[in-house]
Design a protein around this motif. Structure first.
Motif, PDB file in Angstrom:
ATOM      1  N   LEU A   1       0.800  -1.230   0.000  1.00  0.00           N
ATOM      2  CA  LEU A   1       0.000   0.000   0.000  1.00  0.00           C
ATOM      3  C   LEU A   1       0.826   1.270   0.000  1.00  0.00           C
ATOM      4  N   GLY A   2       0.381   2.237  -0.788  1.00  0.00           N
ATOM      5  CA  GLY A   2       0.770   3.617  -0.569  1.00  0.00           C
ATOM      6  C   GLY A   2      -0.443   4.241   0.105  1.00  0.00           C
ATOM      7  N   GLY A   3      -0.310   4.552   1.386  1.00  0.00           N
ATOM      8  CA  GLY A   3      -1.464   5.104   2.101  1.00  0.00           C
ATOM      9  C   GLY A   3      -1.985   4.161   3.160  1.00  0.00           C
ATOM     10  N   ASP A   4      -3.074   4.611   3.782  1.00  0.00           N
ATOM     11  CA  ASP A   4      -3.622   3.885   4.926  1.00  0.00           C
ATOM     12  C   ASP A   4      -4.622   2.824   4.501  1.00  0.00           C
ATOM     13  N   LEU A   5      -4.982   1.989   5.477  1.00  0.00           N
ATOM     14  CA  LEU A   5      -6.027   0.997   5.257  1.00  0.00           C
ATOM     15  C   LEU A   5      -7.370   1.701   5.101  1.00  0.00           C
ATOM     16  N   LEU A   6      -8.161   1.188   4.182  1.00  0.00           N
ATOM     17  CA  LEU A   6      -9.494   1.738   3.947  1.00  0.00           C
ATOM     18  C   LEU A   6     -10.382   1.434   5.160  1.00  0.00           C
ATOM     19  N   PRO A   7     -11.062   2.439   5.716  1.00  0.00           N
ATOM     20  CA  PRO A   7     -11.979   2.139   6.825  1.00  0.00           C
ATOM     21  C   PRO A   7     -13.195   1.358   6.303  1.00  0.00           C
ATOM     22  N   PRO A   8     -13.696   0.389   7.067  1.00  0.00           N
ATOM     23  CA  PRO A   8     -14.783  -0.464   6.563  1.00  0.00           C
ATOM     24  C   PRO A   8     -16.040   0.320   6.186  1.00  0.00           C
ATOM     25  N   ASP A   9     -16.263   1.462   6.849  1.00  0.00           N
ATOM     26  CA  ASP A   9     -17.505   2.181   6.570  1.00  0.00           C
ATOM     27  C   ASP A   9     -17.325   3.358   5.618  1.00  0.00           C
ATOM     28  N   ALA A  10     -16.115   3.551   5.075  1.00  0.00           N
ATOM     29  CA  ALA A  10     -15.899   4.698   4.184  1.00  0.00           C
ATOM     30  C   ALA A  10     -16.493   4.432   2.809  1.00  0.00           C
ATOM     31  N   LYS A  11     -17.057   5.480   2.207  1.00  0.00           N
ATOM     32  CA  LYS A  11     -17.445   5.372   0.802  1.00  0.00           C
ATOM     33  C   LYS A  11     -16.171   5.242  -0.025  1.00  0.00           C
ATOM     34  N   ALA A  12     -16.244   4.438  -1.084  1.00  0.00           N
ATOM     35  CA  ALA A  12     -15.020   4.199  -1.853  1.00  0.00           C
ATOM     36  C   ALA A  12     -15.252   4.382  -3.349  1.00  0.00           C
ATOM     37  N   VAL A  13     -14.336   5.134  -3.958  1.00  0.00           N
ATOM     38  CA  VAL A  13     -14.285   5.273  -5.412  1.00  0.00           C
ATOM     39  C   VAL A  13     -13.087   4.444  -5.849  1.00  0.00           C
TER      40      VAL A  13
ATOM     41  N   ARG B   1       5.365   5.064 -10.017  1.00  0.00           N
ATOM     42  CA  ARG B   1       6.165   6.092  -9.313  1.00  0.00           C
ATOM     43  C   ARG B   1       5.492   7.457  -9.416  1.00  0.00           C
ATOM     44  N   ASP B   2       5.019   7.792 -10.630  1.00  0.00           N
ATOM     45  CA  ASP B   2       4.325   9.077 -10.809  1.00  0.00           C
ATOM     46  C   ASP B   2       3.111   9.186  -9.889  1.00  0.00           C
ATOM     47  N   VAL B   3       2.340   8.104  -9.840  1.00  0.00           N
ATOM     48  CA  VAL B   3       1.116   8.122  -9.035  1.00  0.00           C
ATOM     49  C   VAL B   3       1.468   8.318  -7.561  1.00  0.00           C
ATOM     50  N   LEU B   4       2.497   7.587  -7.102  1.00  0.00           N
ATOM     51  CA  LEU B   4       2.864   7.674  -5.684  1.00  0.00           C
ATOM     52  C   LEU B   4       3.399   9.056  -5.340  1.00  0.00           C
ATOM     53  N   SER B   5       4.162   9.659  -6.248  1.00  0.00           N
ATOM     54  CA  SER B   5       4.702  10.969  -5.889  1.00  0.00           C
ATOM     55  C   SER B   5       3.606  12.029  -5.958  1.00  0.00           C
ATOM     56  N   ARG B   6       2.668  11.830  -6.865  1.00  0.00           N
ATOM     57  CA  ARG B   6       1.532  12.761  -6.908  1.00  0.00           C
ATOM     58  C   ARG B   6       0.733  12.669  -5.610  1.00  0.00           C
ATOM     59  N   ARG B   7       0.588  11.462  -5.106  1.00  0.00           N
ATOM     60  CA  ARG B   7      -0.137  11.295  -3.837  1.00  0.00           C
ATOM     61  C   ARG B   7       0.587  12.021  -2.712  1.00  0.00           C
ATOM     62  N   GLU B   8       1.913  11.866  -2.671  1.00  0.00           N
ATOM     63  CA  GLU B   8       2.708  12.521  -1.632  1.00  0.00           C
ATOM     64  C   GLU B   8       2.488  14.033  -1.630  1.00  0.00           C
ATOM     65  N   ALA B   9       2.271  14.601  -2.823  1.00  0.00           N
ATOM     66  CA  ALA B   9       2.173  16.057  -2.937  1.00  0.00           C
ATOM     67  C   ALA B   9       0.795  16.594  -2.535  1.00  0.00           C
ATOM     68  N   LEU B  10      -0.154  15.700  -2.246  1.00  0.00           N
ATOM     69  CA  LEU B  10      -1.509  16.168  -1.894  1.00  0.00           C
ATOM     70  C   LEU B  10      -1.534  16.794  -0.506  1.00  0.00           C
ATOM     71  N   ALA B  11      -2.520  17.656  -0.291  1.00  0.00           N
ATOM     72  CA  ALA B  11      -2.725  18.188   1.060  1.00  0.00           C
ATOM     73  C   ALA B  11      -3.005  17.016   1.996  1.00  0.00           C
ATOM     74  N   PRO B  12      -2.497  17.082   3.240  1.00  0.00           N
ATOM     75  CA  PRO B  12      -2.578  15.928   4.149  1.00  0.00           C
ATOM     76  C   PRO B  12      -3.989  15.355   4.320  1.00  0.00           C
ATOM     77  N   ASP B  13      -5.003  16.237   4.415  1.00  0.00           N
ATOM     78  CA  ASP B  13      -6.347  15.693   4.668  1.00  0.00           C
ATOM     79  C   ASP B  13      -6.888  14.941   3.448  1.00  0.00           C
ATOM     80  N   VAL B  14      -6.461  15.309   2.257  1.00  0.00           N
ATOM     81  CA  VAL B  14      -6.891  14.564   1.066  1.00  0.00           C
ATOM     82  C   VAL B  14      -6.036  13.308   0.922  1.00  0.00           C
ATOM     83  N   ARG B  15      -4.728  13.496   1.109  1.00  0.00           N
ATOM     84  CA  ARG B  15      -3.814  12.361   0.972  1.00  0.00           C
ATOM     85  C   ARG B  15      -4.269  11.192   1.859  1.00  0.00           C
ATOM     86  N   ALA B  16      -4.771  11.534   3.042  1.00  0.00           N
ATOM     87  CA  ALA B  16      -5.192  10.498   3.988  1.00  0.00           C
ATOM     88  C   ALA B  16      -6.328   9.634   3.433  1.00  0.00           C
ATOM     89  N   ARG B  17      -7.003  10.125   2.400  1.00  0.00           N
ATOM     90  CA  ARG B  17      -8.125   9.368   1.825  1.00  0.00           C
ATOM     91  C   ARG B  17      -7.798   8.787   0.448  1.00  0.00           C
TER      92      ARG B  17
END
Ligand code: UDP
Length: 468
Positions: A259-271, A323-339
Motif C-alpha cells: 500500500l501507498g497510504g492507509d487501510l481503507l476504513p470499513p464504513d468509508a465510501k469508496a471510489v 512512481r508518478d502516481v505515488l509521488s503525486r499522492r505525496e504532494a496532496l494536502a494531508p487531509d486529502v492524501r489520507a483518503r
C-alpha cells in the motif's frame, strides 16, 4: 544452428458450458450449445492454439484464462502458448501498443534495429512453435506482440487468425505508422478479428475481417458472487481494509497488497479504479480529479489498485507510471492524501488476485475507468456485472458497454477533470440514481457481454476458416 525460443505452455482446466443454460435466453443457449458442438466435431484430431505475450496481467490474459476452459469443456483440444522475448522486444512492442492507440510513443519513429529485434525474436518463437503445431491446426495469434508469427505459422499449413485487442476511435498518422509496420506480416492470415468496427485497419482485406467484442465469465473468481462478509474478509486478509478483531480471514487469500497510504476504513465510501499502471488508464488524472473535485465535496476515499508493478512481463512501463502516481499522492494536502490509497495487488497466485479484484469492485460505491484510450475495457463489464455504477471516459470499447445516463456515465472528454469529478460526486450523493444505473448495467452485461456470445461468434469464425 538457428536458436529457438523457450515457450511457456499455460496450464488450462476445462469448464462445463451447461452452467450457462440458466443465465441465457433459450435461443441464445441453443445457439451456443450447437456452435460449440459443431466446433468440437470439426476440430477432431486438430488443436486450436492461442498465442499471446503474457499469461497474466491485462485483458488478453484475463479473456484467455476465463474463456478457453469452456471450449475445452465442449471437447475442443485448445491450448495456450506464451512467447518469449527480451526486455528490448517488449519495450518495442509496448511502444507499438501506444502507437496503435494513436498516442505518439517516446521517439515515435520506428528504428531499423527495433524492426530487426522484433522479427528475430518472433523467428526464434516460430521455430519453437513449428515443433508443436501441425498442418490443419487452427491458431489464434493475439495482438501486435505476436503478429509477426502469422507468416511462418501459415507456411506450416495452419489456419491462422489474427486477433487485435487494441485500436482507436479515429485513425491518425501515429497509428497508421504502426499499421504499416505490421500489415506486411498479416497478409497470409485467414481472418482478422477486431473488438469494434472503428478499429479495423485501412488496407486489410475486408472480406476477412470479423468484429467480436470481448466478454466476461461470471463464474470465475474475478466475477463470481461474493457475500458481504466474504468481500470484507478478502479486503481485510489482503491488507487493503482495516478490520476489527476476529475479522479479515478468507481461506484463499493470504498475501497482502503493498500500500501507498492507509487501510481503507470499513464504513468509508469508496471510489475505485482497477487497472494496470499504464499512462493510458490515467491513474494520475483520477487522483487529480479526486483531489480537486471529489474530496472537497464528500468524505469518500479513492482506491487506485493495480498489479504489483513489475509483475506484467509485456508491460515494462508500469514501475514508472506507479512512481508518478505515488509521488503525486505525496504532494496532496494531508487531509486529502489520507483518503487516497494506492494498492499494488499480489500477483503470485492469479486466483487470489482475481478474488481481491472482485472484492474491491464489489466494495466500491462508484467504479471509475477514466482511460484516455481503451481497447475494450474489461474492468467496465466486470463492474457492471457486479451492479456497480460506473463513471468512465467515452473512449474505445467503453462506449460500446455503457449507454450514457442509462447503464453508467460517460465523460465525453476524459481529460475534463471537473466533469469527471462532478459525475462521481453525483453518484455518491444520489443513491437512487446510482442504483438505477447499476441495475441497468448488470442487465446490459447479461444481454451483451457474457462469454457465450463471444464463444459462439468465435466458433462460427473458426468453422468458417477451417471449412474454406
Ligand atoms: N486486472 C487484474 N488485476 C489487477 C489489475 C487488472 O486482474 O491488478 C484485470 C482486470 O480485472 C481486467 C484486466 O486485468 O480483467 C484488464 O483488462 P482491460 O480490458 O480492462 O484492460 P487492459 O489491461 O487489457 O488494457
Amino acid at each position: 544452428m538457428a536458436s529457438t525460443a523457450k515457450l511457456t505452455n499455460v496450464e488450462l482446466g476445462s469448464e462445463p458450458i451447461v452452467r450457462y443454460r440458466e443465465l441465457l435466453e433459450p435461443a441464445a443457449w441453443q445457439d451456443f450449445e450447437r456452435s460449440m458442438t459443431e466446433l468440437a466435431g470439426a476440430l477432431q484430431g486438430r488443436v486450436l492454439w492461442n498465442i499471446s505475450s503474457t499469461a497474466r496481467g491485462g485483458g488478453v490474459a484475463e479473456l484467455l484464462t476465463s474463456l478457453l476452459p469452456y471450449d475445452r469443456g465442449a471437447g475442443v483440444d485448445e491450448r495456450w502458448v506464451v512467447i518469449e522475448g527480451s526486455p528490448a522486444f517488449f519495450e518495442f512492442t509496448k511502444r507499438v501498443h501506444r502507437l496503435l492507440h494513436g498516442f505518439p510513443a517516446d521517439g515515435s519513429e520506428i528504428r531499423e534495429e527495433e524492426r530487426h529485434e522484433y522479427s528475430a525474436t518472433l523467428g526464434r518463437n516460430a521455430r519453437a512453435l513449428a515443433e508443436m503445431i501441425s498442418p490443419g491446426d487452427a491458431v489464434i495469434i493475439h495482438d501486435p506482440q505476436a503478429a509477426g508469427l502469422v507468416p511462418p505459422l501459415a507456411d506450416l499449413g495452419a489456419h491462422v487468425i489474427w486477433r487485435s485487442h487494441v485500436g482507436l476511435d479515429k485513425p491518425n498518422d501515429v497509428a497508421r505508422q504502426a499499421w504499416d509496420l505490421l500489415r506486411p506480416y498479416l497478409d497470409s492470415a485467414a481472418a482478422y478479428v477486431f473488438s469494434r468496427q472503428a478499429y479495423v485497419w485501412e488496407g486489410l482485406d475486408s472480406a476477412r475481417v470479423r468484429i467480436i467484442a470481448p466478454a466476461i465469465d461470471p463464474f470465475t473468481n474475478k466475477n463470481r458472487d461474493l457475500r458481504h462478509d466474504e468481500v470484507m474478509g478478502i479486503l481485510g486478509a489482503s491488507g487493503i481494509q482495516r478490520m476489527d478483531q476476529g475479522e479479515g480471514h478468507y481461506g484463499a487469500v493470504s498475501r497482502r497488497a503493498e500500500l501507498g497510504g492507509d487501510l481503507l476504513p470499513p464504513d468509508a465510501k469508496a471510489v475505485v479504479q482497477v487497472s494496470r499502471w499504464d499512462a493510458l488508464k490515467d491513474p494520475v488524472g483520477v487522483l487529480d480529479a479526486f483531489a480537486a473535485h471529489v474530496a472537497p465535496q464528500t468524505d469518500a476515499w479513492l482506491v487506485l489498485a493495480g498489479p504489483g508493478a513489475t509483475s506484467v512481463r509485456d508491460d515494462p512501463e508500469q514501475p514508472e507510471v506507479l512512481r508518478d502516481v505515488l509521488s503525486r499522492r505525496e504532494a496532496l494536502a494531508p487531509d486529502v492524501r489520507a483518503r487516497v490509497q494506492i494498492a499494488q495487488l499480489p500477483m503470485e497466485d492469479v486466483e487470489e488476485n482475481a478474488l481481491i479484484v472482485n472484492a474491491l469492485q464489489r466494495r466500491a460505491d462508484v467504479v471509475v475507468q477514466k482511460s484516455l484510450a481503451e481497447g475494450f475495457g474489461l474492468t467496465v463489464s466486470e463492474a457492471m456485472w457486479k451492479a456497480r455504477p460506473v463513471v468512465a471516459g467515452r473512449v474505445g470499447g467503453i462506449e460500446d458497454q455503457i449507454e450514457d445516463g442509462r447503464s453508467g456515465i460517460l465523460i465525453d472528454d476524459p481529460r475534463d477533470l471537473e466533469a469527471f469529478g462532478d459525475a462521481v460526486v453525483e453518484l455518491l450523493r444520489d443513491q437512487s440514481k446510482a442504483t438505477r444505473l447499476a441495475d441497468q448495467a448488470r442487465r446490459r452485461v447479461i444481454n451483451q457481454f457474457l462469454a457465450p456470445r463471444q464463444l459462439t461468434q468465435q466458433a462460427r469464425l473458426i468453422l468458417d476458416v477451417i471449412g474454406r
